[in-house]
Scaffold this active site. Structure first.
Site, PDB file in Angstrom:
ATOM      1  CB  SER A 125      48.001  59.911  82.249  1.00 24.28           C
ATOM      2  OG  SER A 125      48.325  61.074  81.521  1.00 24.28           O
ATOM      3  CE1 TYR A 150      52.383  56.738  79.757  1.00 20.07           C
ATOM      4  CE2 TYR A 150      51.341  58.635  78.720  1.00 20.07           C
ATOM      5  CZ  TYR A 150      51.754  57.961  79.852  1.00 20.07           C
ATOM      6  OH  TYR A 150      51.523  58.529  81.078  1.00 20.07           O
ATOM      7  CE  LYS A 154      50.128  55.277  82.509  1.00 15.33           C
ATOM      8  NZ  LYS A 154      50.555  54.421  83.622  1.00 15.33           N
ATOM      9  CG  ASN A 180      51.626  68.286  82.449  1.00 11.67           C
ATOM     10  OD1 ASN A 180      50.429  68.079  82.272  1.00 11.67           O
ATOM     11  ND2 ASN A 180      52.482  68.346  81.451  1.00 11.67           N
ATOM     12  CG  LEU A 201      58.376  72.978  79.969  1.00 13.57           C
ATOM     13  CD1 LEU A 201      58.985  73.532  78.683  1.00 13.57           C
ATOM     14  CD2 LEU A 201      57.090  73.732  80.315  1.00 13.57           C
ATOM     15  CB  VAL A 218      58.681  77.658  73.417  1.00 11.80           C
ATOM     16  CG1 VAL A 218      57.191  77.791  73.711  1.00 11.80           C
ATOM     17  CG2 VAL A 218      59.512  78.034  74.634  1.00 11.80           C
ATOM     18  NE  ARG A 296      55.504  67.645  72.602  1.00 11.51           N
ATOM     19  CZ  ARG A 296      55.870  67.440  73.865  1.00 11.51           C
ATOM     20  NH1 ARG A 296      57.136  67.112  74.140  1.00 11.51           N
ATOM     21  NH2 ARG A 296      55.014  67.575  74.855  1.00 11.51           N
TER      22      ARG A 296
HETATM   23  C1  UD1 Z   1      53.415  64.460  78.338  1.00  6.14           C
HETATM   24  C2  UD1 Z   1      52.654  63.425  77.609  1.00  6.14           C
HETATM   25  C3  UD1 Z   1      51.585  62.875  78.507  1.00  6.14           C
HETATM   26  C4  UD1 Z   1      52.231  62.266  79.720  1.00  6.14           C
HETATM   27  C5  UD1 Z   1      53.094  63.306  80.418  1.00  6.14           C
HETATM   28  C6  UD1 Z   1      53.899  62.631  81.485  1.00  6.14           C
HETATM   29  C7  UD1 Z   1      52.829  64.158  75.263  1.00  6.14           C
HETATM   30  C8  UD1 Z   1      52.076  64.622  74.060  1.00  6.14           C
HETATM   31  N1  UD1 Z   1      52.112  63.972  76.382  1.00  6.14           N
HETATM   32  O1  UD1 Z   1      52.513  65.516  78.681  1.00  6.14           O
HETATM   33  O2  UD1 Z   1      50.841  61.889  77.839  1.00  6.14           O
HETATM   34  O3  UD1 Z   1      51.254  61.797  80.592  1.00  6.14           O
HETATM   35  O4  UD1 Z   1      53.996  63.904  79.483  1.00  6.14           O
HETATM   36  O5  UD1 Z   1      54.673  63.542  82.157  1.00  6.14           O
HETATM   37  O6  UD1 Z   1      54.019  63.951  75.206  1.00  6.14           O
HETATM   38  N2  UD1 Z   1      57.234  71.750  75.749  1.00  6.14           N
HETATM   39  C9  UD1 Z   1      58.039  72.645  75.073  1.00  6.14           C
HETATM   40  N3  UD1 Z   1      59.342  72.311  74.859  1.00  6.14           N
HETATM   41  C10 UD1 Z   1      59.897  71.130  75.284  1.00  6.14           C
HETATM   42  C11 UD1 Z   1      59.055  70.232  75.992  1.00  6.14           C
HETATM   43  C12 UD1 Z   1      57.736  70.561  76.192  1.00  6.14           C
HETATM   44  O7  UD1 Z   1      57.592  73.714  74.642  1.00  6.14           O
HETATM   45  O8  UD1 Z   1      61.079  70.892  75.038  1.00  6.14           O
HETATM   46  C13 UD1 Z   1      55.833  72.111  75.996  1.00  6.14           C
HETATM   47  C14 UD1 Z   1      54.835  71.171  75.365  1.00  6.14           C
HETATM   48  O9  UD1 Z   1      54.506  71.571  74.067  1.00  6.14           O
HETATM   49  C15 UD1 Z   1      53.669  71.291  76.341  1.00  6.14           C
HETATM   50  C16 UD1 Z   1      54.325  71.579  77.698  1.00  6.14           C
HETATM   51  O10 UD1 Z   1      55.621  72.048  77.388  1.00  6.14           O
HETATM   52  O11 UD1 Z   1      52.881  72.379  76.008  1.00  6.14           O
HETATM   53  C17 UD1 Z   1      54.425  70.348  78.573  1.00  6.14           C
HETATM   54  O12 UD1 Z   1      55.046  69.314  77.829  1.00  6.14           O
HETATM   55  P1  UD1 Z   1      55.476  67.934  78.529  1.00  6.14           P
HETATM   56  O13 UD1 Z   1      56.268  68.209  79.754  1.00  6.14           O
HETATM   57  O14 UD1 Z   1      56.102  67.079  77.477  1.00  6.14           O
HETATM   58  O15 UD1 Z   1      54.111  67.319  79.030  1.00  6.14           O
HETATM   59  P2  UD1 Z   1      52.785  66.961  78.195  1.00  6.14           P
HETATM   60  O16 UD1 Z   1      53.029  66.961  76.746  1.00  6.14           O
HETATM   61  O17 UD1 Z   1      51.703  67.835  78.710  1.00  6.14           O
END
Ligand code: UD1
Length: 339
Positions: A125, A150, A154, A180, A201, A218, A296
């Site tokens: 990752s 986690y 990795k 992602n 997300l 967000v 977050r």
């Molecule tokens: C997350 C993990 C990462 C993992 C990957 C697997 C964390 C800190 N990191 O990546 O280690 O390899 O998932 O898929 O959890 N967001 C929102 N609202 C939400 C959800 C997410 O605003 O309800 C934003 C987050 O702040 C981020 C982006 O969307 O900026 C992507 O988030 P997410 O899909 O959780 O992925 P990562 O955090 O990048």
């Protein structure tokens, strides 16, 4: 040629099984069904017309791993997806994560090391980079201290493979560092199936749009980015799946230049959370209900891949964009909720 796919009923695993079967590989899936379902096999059959061999097996049970590899000593390669992947859960259950992600890797490598052919692809990752100092992130960027158990699994996983490759020149391995992964197969026969409230997300977006969640939060609108929200490199899961087939072929054709190689898998394009929402709105014709809330904990500001090594050395690049991925994720969400 027979290929073992551990965690082959999971999100990325199932898409990779489809691409392997499309290329004519005979696939054997191991999965403990802890975060997947046997129904995924029907989706795979619906797309490729071929039912892969499936064994429900818990890789934490060493004797079962030993007997599996005795029975399948003719595997030409192993693609190892099986692992737990929820960042928050790993903070609360570190030992479970170390057992699930590390013990199982050790057992698989121990048994693979006894075979004549030892080709191994590992799911890593971009989390290993943490907040990189330079963007885009190349494979040479330093690995930063892990933010969660986690993420640590990795990093440790990569170290375990690297150390093993040093003393076992018959073992050929590639670690793939995903950015992602999002989206679903275009057919909507397979996709992501988050259990409970999604942490990532895109499933949160699609569940909000379908009415299961009221509003997307967000996380953070005051980051030092053009629109204040975090930037990520969202890669379509089908592009990602194809990269695994290319990586395996590289090992099978002895094209690897060392017996432990690392590649970033991303599009090379960073998108903000608001851009991701705009993409969703565009392809779905909806207007997503969202609100900007506090940051977050543990989120990096921006991460996107330098893709040169994957493009030039692996000979792979993404063919699909964010809109394609959002459209496929939305089609999948509608299909599963209507079922
Ligand atoms: C997350 C993990 C990462 C993992 C990957 C697997 C964390 C800190 N990191 O990546 O280690 O390899 O998932 O898929 O959890 N967001 C929102 N609202 C939400 C959800 C997410 O605003 O309800 C934003 C987050 O702040 C981020 C982006 O969307 O900026 C992507 O988030 P997410 O899909 O959780 O992925 P990562 O955090 O990048």
């Amino acid at each position: 040629m027979k290929v073992l796919v551990t965690g082959g009923l999971g999100f990325i695993g199932s898409h990779t099984v489809v691409e392997l079967q499309n290329e004519g590989f005979e696939v054997v899936i191991i999965d403990d069904l802890s975060n997947s379902s046997e129904d995924v096999l029907d989706g795979i059959v619906a797309i490729s017309g071929v039912k892969p061999h499936f064994e429900k097996l818990d890789l934490k049970v060493k004797e079962d791993v030993i007997s599996f590899f005795k029975k399948h000593s003719d595997v030409a390669g192993v693609i190892h997806f099986a692992a737990s992947k929820a960042v928050g859960e790993s903070v609360n259950k570190p030992l479970m994560y170390y057992e699930n992600n590390i013990n199982t890797l050790v057992y698989v490598l121990q048994e693979l090391s006894k075979l004549n052919t030892q080709n191994f692809i590992f799911s890593s990752s971009c989390t290993v980079y943490g907040q990189a100092d330079e963007l885009p992130i190349s494979e040479n960027a330093p690995v930063k201290p892990a933010e969660s158990p986690y993420g640590n699994t990795k990093q440790i996983g990569e170290e375990i493979i690297k150390d093993t490759c040093k003393i076992n020149e018959n073992l050929n391995s590639i670690a793939l560092r995903y950015f992602n992964p999002i989206g679903a197969h275009f057919s909507a026969e397979i996709g992501e199936l988050p259990i409970g409230v999604p942490q990532n997300l895109v499933p949160y977006i699609t569940q909000t749009a379908i009415g299961m969640r009221e509003q997307l939060s967000v996380f953070g609108g005051d980051y030092p980015t053009p629109d204040g929200t975090c930037i990520r490199d969202y890669i379509h899961v089908v592009d990602l799946a194809k990269a695994h087939v290319v990586a395996l072929q590289r090992l099978l054709e002895n094209k690897n230049v060392s017996n432990y190689e690392v590649f970033n898998l991303g599009t090379g394009t960073g998108s903000s959370v608001l851009e991701a929402i705009q993409s969703f709105d565009r392809v779905s014709g909806k207007k997503l209900n969202y609100k900007i809330v506090d940051r977050r904990e543990g989120d990096v500001v921006a991460a996107y891949a330098e893709t040169k090594k994957a493009n030039d050395v692996l000979g792979w690049k993404t063919e699909l964009n964010l809109d394609d991925a959002m459209a496929s994720a939305w089609k999948w969400e509608q299909k599963i909720r209507n079922k």
